[in-house]
Design a protein around this motif. Structure first.
Motif, mmCIF file in Angstrom:
data_model
loop_
_atom_site.group_PDB
_atom_site.id
_atom_site.type_symbol
_atom_site.label_atom_id
_atom_site.label_comp_id
_atom_site.label_asym_id
_atom_site.label_seq_id
_atom_site.Cartn_x
_atom_site.Cartn_y
_atom_site.Cartn_z
ATOM 1 N N MET A 10 -12.001 8.833 -0.061
ATOM 2 C CA MET A 10 -12.760 9.288 -1.232
ATOM 3 C C MET A 10 -13.083 10.775 -1.159
ATOM 4 S SD MET A 10 -13.029 6.958 -3.456
ATOM 5 C CE MET A 10 -14.379 7.471 -4.510
ATOM 6 N N GLY A 11 -13.316 11.308 0.018
ATOM 7 C CA GLY A 11 -13.661 12.727 0.150
ATOM 8 C C GLY A 11 -12.553 13.647 -0.324
ATOM 9 N N THR A 12 -11.331 13.294 0.008
ATOM 10 C CA THR A 12 -10.187 14.115 -0.390
ATOM 11 C C THR A 12 -9.469 13.549 -1.606
ATOM 12 O OG1 THR A 12 -8.699 12.899 1.089
ATOM 13 C CG2 THR A 12 -9.784 14.871 1.984
ATOM 14 N N ARG A 13 -9.904 12.401 -2.050
ATOM 15 C CA ARG A 13 -9.279 11.661 -3.159
ATOM 16 C C ARG A 13 -7.802 11.389 -2.865
ATOM 17 N NH1 ARG A 13 -11.887 15.866 -5.913
ATOM 18 N NH2 ARG A 13 -14.050 15.329 -6.274
ATOM 19 N N GLU A 14 -7.546 11.044 -1.623
ATOM 20 C CA GLU A 14 -6.183 10.766 -1.177
ATOM 21 C C GLU A 14 -5.871 9.281 -1.334
ATOM 22 O OE1 GLU A 14 -3.592 10.922 2.966
ATOM 23 O OE2 GLU A 14 -5.606 11.746 2.908
ATOM 24 N N ILE A 15 -4.670 8.998 -1.827
ATOM 25 C CA ILE A 15 -4.123 7.648 -1.912
ATOM 26 C C ILE A 15 -2.818 7.687 -1.136
ATOM 27 C CG2 ILE A 15 -3.294 5.805 -3.416
ATOM 28 C CD1 ILE A 15 -4.854 7.195 -5.715
ATOM 29 N N SER A 16 -2.735 6.932 -0.048
ATOM 30 C CA SER A 16 -1.570 7.047 0.819
ATOM 31 C C SER A 16 -1.049 5.686 1.266
ATOM 32 C CB SER A 16 -1.939 7.865 2.060
ATOM 33 O OG SER A 16 -0.833 7.979 2.925
ATOM 34 N N LEU A 17 0.264 5.605 1.347
ATOM 35 C CA LEU A 17 0.898 4.422 1.936
ATOM 36 C C LEU A 17 0.821 4.469 3.458
ATOM 37 C CD1 LEU A 17 4.098 4.118 -0.276
ATOM 38 C CD2 LEU A 17 2.354 2.348 0.005
ATOM 39 N N ASN A 18 0.675 5.656 3.993
ATOM 40 C CA ASN A 18 0.666 5.853 5.442
ATOM 41 C C ASN A 18 -0.752 5.988 5.962
ATOM 42 O OD1 ASN A 18 3.533 6.025 5.488
ATOM 43 N ND2 ASN A 18 3.350 8.120 4.728
ATOM 44 N N HIS A 19 -1.018 5.316 7.063
ATOM 45 C CA HIS A 19 -2.326 5.431 7.712
ATOM 46 C C HIS A 19 -2.285 6.623 8.654
ATOM 47 C CE1 HIS A 19 -5.408 4.404 10.761
ATOM 48 N NE2 HIS A 19 -6.089 4.198 9.654
ATOM 49 N N ASP A 20 -3.046 7.649 8.324
ATOM 50 C CA ASP A 20 -3.097 8.865 9.127
ATOM 51 C C ASP A 20 -4.550 9.211 9.420
ATOM 52 O OD1 ASP A 20 -0.293 9.353 9.096
ATOM 53 O OD2 ASP A 20 -0.487 10.173 7.078
ATOM 54 N N ALA A 21 -4.887 9.249 10.661
ATOM 55 C CA ALA A 21 -6.194 9.706 11.141
ATOM 56 C C ALA A 21 -7.353 9.113 10.352
ATOM 57 C CB ALA A 21 -6.246 11.216 11.165
ATOM 58 N N ASN A 22 -7.912 9.880 9.419
ATOM 59 C CA ASN A 22 -9.130 9.444 8.740
ATOM 60 C C ASN A 22 -8.926 9.193 7.248
ATOM 61 O OD1 ASN A 22 -8.774 12.045 7.896
ATOM 62 N ND2 ASN A 22 -10.913 12.643 8.122
ATOM 63 N N ASN A 23 -7.777 8.716 6.851
ATOM 64 C CA ASN A 23 -7.551 8.491 5.424
ATOM 65 C C ASN A 23 -7.810 7.039 5.026
ATOM 66 O OD1 ASN A 23 -5.274 7.238 6.489
ATOM 67 N ND2 ASN A 23 -3.897 8.046 4.947
ATOM 68 N N ASP A 24 -8.575 6.324 5.813
ATOM 69 C CA ASP A 24 -8.755 4.898 5.546
ATOM 70 C C ASP A 24 -10.208 4.514 5.261
ATOM 71 O OD1 ASP A 24 -9.658 5.335 8.110
ATOM 72 O OD2 ASP A 24 -8.741 3.528 8.941
ATOM 73 N N ASP A 25 -10.866 5.291 4.393
ATOM 74 C CA ASP A 25 -12.206 4.881 3.974
ATOM 75 C C ASP A 25 -12.149 3.470 3.398
ATOM 76 O OD1 ASP A 25 -13.168 7.415 4.617
ATOM 77 O OD2 ASP A 25 -13.179 8.107 2.540
ATOM 78 N N PHE A 26 -11.112 3.232 2.599
ATOM 79 C CA PHE A 26 -10.934 1.931 1.946
ATOM 80 C C PHE A 26 -9.461 1.546 1.976
ATOM 81 C CE2 PHE A 26 -14.471 4.118 -0.158
ATOM 82 C CZ PHE A 26 -15.491 3.237 0.146
ATOM 83 N N THR A 27 -9.200 0.254 1.957
ATOM 84 C CA THR A 27 -7.842 -0.264 1.906
ATOM 85 C C THR A 27 -7.699 -1.102 0.641
ATOM 86 O OG1 THR A 27 -7.759 -0.375 4.319
ATOM 87 C CG2 THR A 27 -6.125 -1.657 3.113
ATOM 88 N N ILE A 28 -6.635 -0.825 -0.128
ATOM 89 C CA ILE A 28 -6.375 -1.582 -1.342
ATOM 90 C C ILE A 28 -4.951 -2.121 -1.318
ATOM 91 C CG2 ILE A 28 -8.031 -0.231 -2.709
ATOM 92 C CD1 ILE A 28 -5.567 1.150 -4.037
ATOM 93 N N TYR A 29 -4.712 -3.097 -2.164
ATOM 94 C CA TYR A 29 -3.374 -3.621 -2.411
ATOM 95 C C TYR A 29 -3.125 -3.450 -3.897
ATOM 96 C CZ TYR A 29 -3.562 -5.461 2.271
ATOM 97 O OH TYR A 29 -3.653 -5.559 3.638
ATOM 98 N N ALA A 30 -2.114 -2.647 -4.255
ATOM 99 C CA ALA A 30 -1.929 -2.279 -5.651
ATOM 100 C C ALA A 30 -0.462 -2.095 -5.993
ATOM 101 C CB ALA A 30 -2.690 -0.987 -5.942
ATOM 102 N N THR A 31 -0.183 -2.240 -7.294
ATOM 103 C CA THR A 31 1.141 -1.928 -7.828
ATOM 104 C C THR A 31 1.193 -0.423 -8.091
ATOM 105 O OG1 THR A 31 0.449 -2.209 -10.123
ATOM 106 C CG2 THR A 31 1.264 -4.182 -8.978
#
Length: 103
Positions: A10-31
């Motif tokens: 949420m801090g960087t507003r990043e949406i990623s398929l790859n788990h990198d360091a601190n990009n996992d505030d939340f996990t979703i499953y989406a089309t």
């Protein structure tokens, strides 16, 4: 339609398929379409945040009367709702505990 696992920061507003360091505030499953809709909300937040930045340089316009700030707040609530709707159980629990959707 297949749903892929995405990591949200949420801090960087990043949406990623790859788990990198601190990009996992939340996990979703989406089309792809659901991710595009979330990206559009993040873009709206960014635009309102930019407006708010420029307004902050006008001293006679008080913060609490700033439409851009209200738009950022509304956008964040929309983003959290989308993330909650698409999230795994840990994400839903985390957002529920935060209380950001309780209004």
């Amino acid at each position: 339609m297949d749903k892929d696992k995405y990591y949200i920061n949420m801090g960087t507003r990043e949406i990623s398929l790859n788990h990198d360091a601190n990009n996992d505030d939340f996990t979703i499953y989406a089309t792809e379409e659901e991710v595009k809709a979330l990206r559009e909300v993040f873009d709206e937040i960014y635009n309102a945040d930019e407006e708010s930045f420029w307004r902050s340089h006008v001293p006679y316009n008080p913060y609490h009367n700033d439409q851009a700030n209200d738009e950022v707040d509304l956008g964040m609530k929309k983003a959290f709702q989308k993330i909650y709707d698409l999230g795994d159980e840990a994400t839903k629990h985390h957002i529920s505990e935060m209380g950001v959707l309780n209004e």
